[in-house]
Enzyme design. Structure first.
Site, PDB file in Angstrom:
ATOM      1  N   ASP A 168       0.824  -1.204   0.000  1.00 34.21           N
ATOM      2  CA  ASP A 168       0.000   0.000   0.000  1.00 34.21           C
ATOM      3  C   ASP A 168       0.859   1.254   0.000  1.00 34.21           C
ATOM      4  O   ASP A 168       2.093   1.204   0.063  1.00 34.21           O
ATOM      5  CB  ASP A 168      -0.920  -0.007   1.228  1.00 34.21           C
ATOM      6  N   TYR A 204       7.534 -10.200   5.964  1.00 33.15           N
ATOM      7  CA  TYR A 204       7.351  -8.779   6.279  1.00 33.15           C
ATOM      8  C   TYR A 204       7.997  -8.469   7.621  1.00 33.15           C
ATOM      9  O   TYR A 204       7.999  -9.305   8.537  1.00 33.15           O
ATOM     10  CB  TYR A 204       5.869  -8.416   6.333  1.00 33.15           C
TER      11      TYR A 204
END
Length: 438
Positions: free
Chosen positions: A206, A270
């Protein structure tokens, strides 16, 4: 210049330099080629006239019959006396090679037209390989068609600083912030592929999310006669055209045509960076802004966060930990999380402000795939546990509810501290299972 002209001691006048056209009867008796002007020597790309920038040759000069044995008849030296010496030399050359017996000088064989040797293919359209893009075709022998190689598939690893982009995926160029994919494909077009190239991104991020190592596959088809890019050549070429954007190609691999960057990935990792010890966001070091999250309330209860993190490991329905999107009805909420770790870390130049008592921590999550904003929601829930707003056992209860509306309001972590660390593939696809940045 012809021999009689070389013996002159004074330059000829303008009237003497002007070629004298033959009379009408002579023009009718002489055989003519269909073209309005002389064609180029065999094996050269044609255009308007004999060469770029040269004066147009009169049509009555083109009517002069060609002779492979003697080149030109004697009157030709007189007719070309007013032209430049370099042009005279080109027009004086006899035809050679297969094109000499194929027809007029400006025609080529069918194979040569396909290769761009004649400059124009059937129908009068420019042949592929002619002009500035057809240097390879012009160097090829007349009558030999160039081999068009199929597209070559590459897997590229790249990193970027996500603050100034709308995310990694492509967006329309009229937006204030555009995606990283826009810049990647623009840089690829500067390498002159035959067809536009599309990057198939493995992991979506994002706005504001960074990537130490993301990946994508792409198919590149080069012009006829040009070999596929070498891996290092592709990396250097893309990085040259990506300047000054904070995007960098790390390396590239040639992969089979059946490989897919998204569906062939074994796992994704991540990392989320937390900064403890700041009572206000203005206390974040300048070089760490947009690269970490400093939750309010001082220090966090790390042991409680580590206890709660173990409830997230394994295969679960993560409906509570995903945000709703247009793809929600079509995606299964079941995911398998391989690893959740919370470890201390170091900041950029942190040894210069150790006296301030700041602590950096990293939360690592590894899975084959994640739901939309799943990582940021899991981080926010664990931070709420560290702040005492939630108990560790509450994380297990949230998983069992399987309802995104049950997630605590305003608990999702901001995007600034999230990094895509790596994308892992099998040895069958790459030389190593560890992606750059791991």
């Amino acid at each position: 210049m012809s021999a009689p002209a070389e013996r002159r001691r004074t330059p000829p006048s303008a009237a003497e330099r002007r070629p004298t056209p033959p009379n009408t009867a002579q023009r009718r008796e002489r055989p003519r080629w269909p073209g309005p002007s002389l064609g180029p020597p065999a094996g050269r790309s044609g255009g308007q006239g004999c060469c770029a920038g040269s004066p147009r040759v009169p049509s009555w000069v083109a009517a002069e019959p060609w002779s492979e044995r003697a080149g030109r008849r004697a009157p030709f030296r007189t007719l070309t006396r007013g032209l430049r010496p370099s042009l005279q030399a080109r027009l004086s050359q006899p035809l050679h090679g297969p094109a000499a017996s194929a027809g007029p000088p400006h025609t080529t064989t069918a194979a040569a037209a396909e290769a761009g040797v004649g400059g124009r293919a059937a129908g009068g359209k420019p042949a592929e390989g002619s002009g500035a893009e057809g240097r390879e075709g012009r160097r090829a022998a007349p009558g030999v068609a160039m081999v068009v190689c199929p597209p070559t598939r590459y897997l590229v690893f790249f990193q970027y600083f996500g603050t100034k982009y709308s995310g990694v995926m492509e967006t329309s160029n009229d937006q204030t912030l555009i995606g990283v994919q826009n810049y990647l494909e623009k840089a690829m077009q500067n390498l002159k592929p035959v067809a536009p190239v599309k990057f198939h991104i493995s992991s979506r991020t994002d706005t504001g999310v960074h990537a130490l190592c993301n990946s994508a596959h792409l198919d590149i088809q080069r012009a006829p006669g040009k070999p596929p890019f070498e891996e290092k050549q592709l990396v250097h070429g893309l990085n040259r055209h990506l300047k000054p954007e904070p995007i960098c190609i790390l390396n590239a691999h040639r992969v089979p045509s059946t490989f897919h960057a998204r569906f062939s990935a074994l796992s994704r990792t991540y990392v989320y960076r937390l900064l403890m010890g700041c009572s206000h966001h203005s206390e974040i070091p300048v070089f760490e802004r947009d690269l970490c999250w400093a939750p309010g309330g001082g220090y966090l209860n790390v042991p409680a966060m580590q206890e709660a993190a173990q409830f997230l490991v394994g295969t679960h329905d993560f409906s509570t930990f995903r945000s709703l999107s247009s793809e929600t009805p079509f995606q299964s909420p079941v995911r398998t999380v391989f690893q959740v770790d919370i470890q201390p870390s170091s900041g950029f130049l942190s040894h210069h402000y150790e006296h301030r008592g700041l602590e950096f921590w990293e939360l690592k999550f590894r899975s084959r795939s994640f739901l939309y904003r799943q990582v940021r929601r899991m981080v926010g829930a664990l931070v709420a546990v560290g702040q005492g707003k939630l108990t560790p056992h509450r994380i297990k209860e949230l998983l069992e509810l399987k309802d995104s509306r049950a997630f605590p309001p305003n608990a999702m972590a901001p995007p600034s501290g999230l990094f895509l660390k790596s994308v892992e593939y099998s040895e069958a696809d790459l030389d190593t299972t560890v992606a750059p940045g791991e």
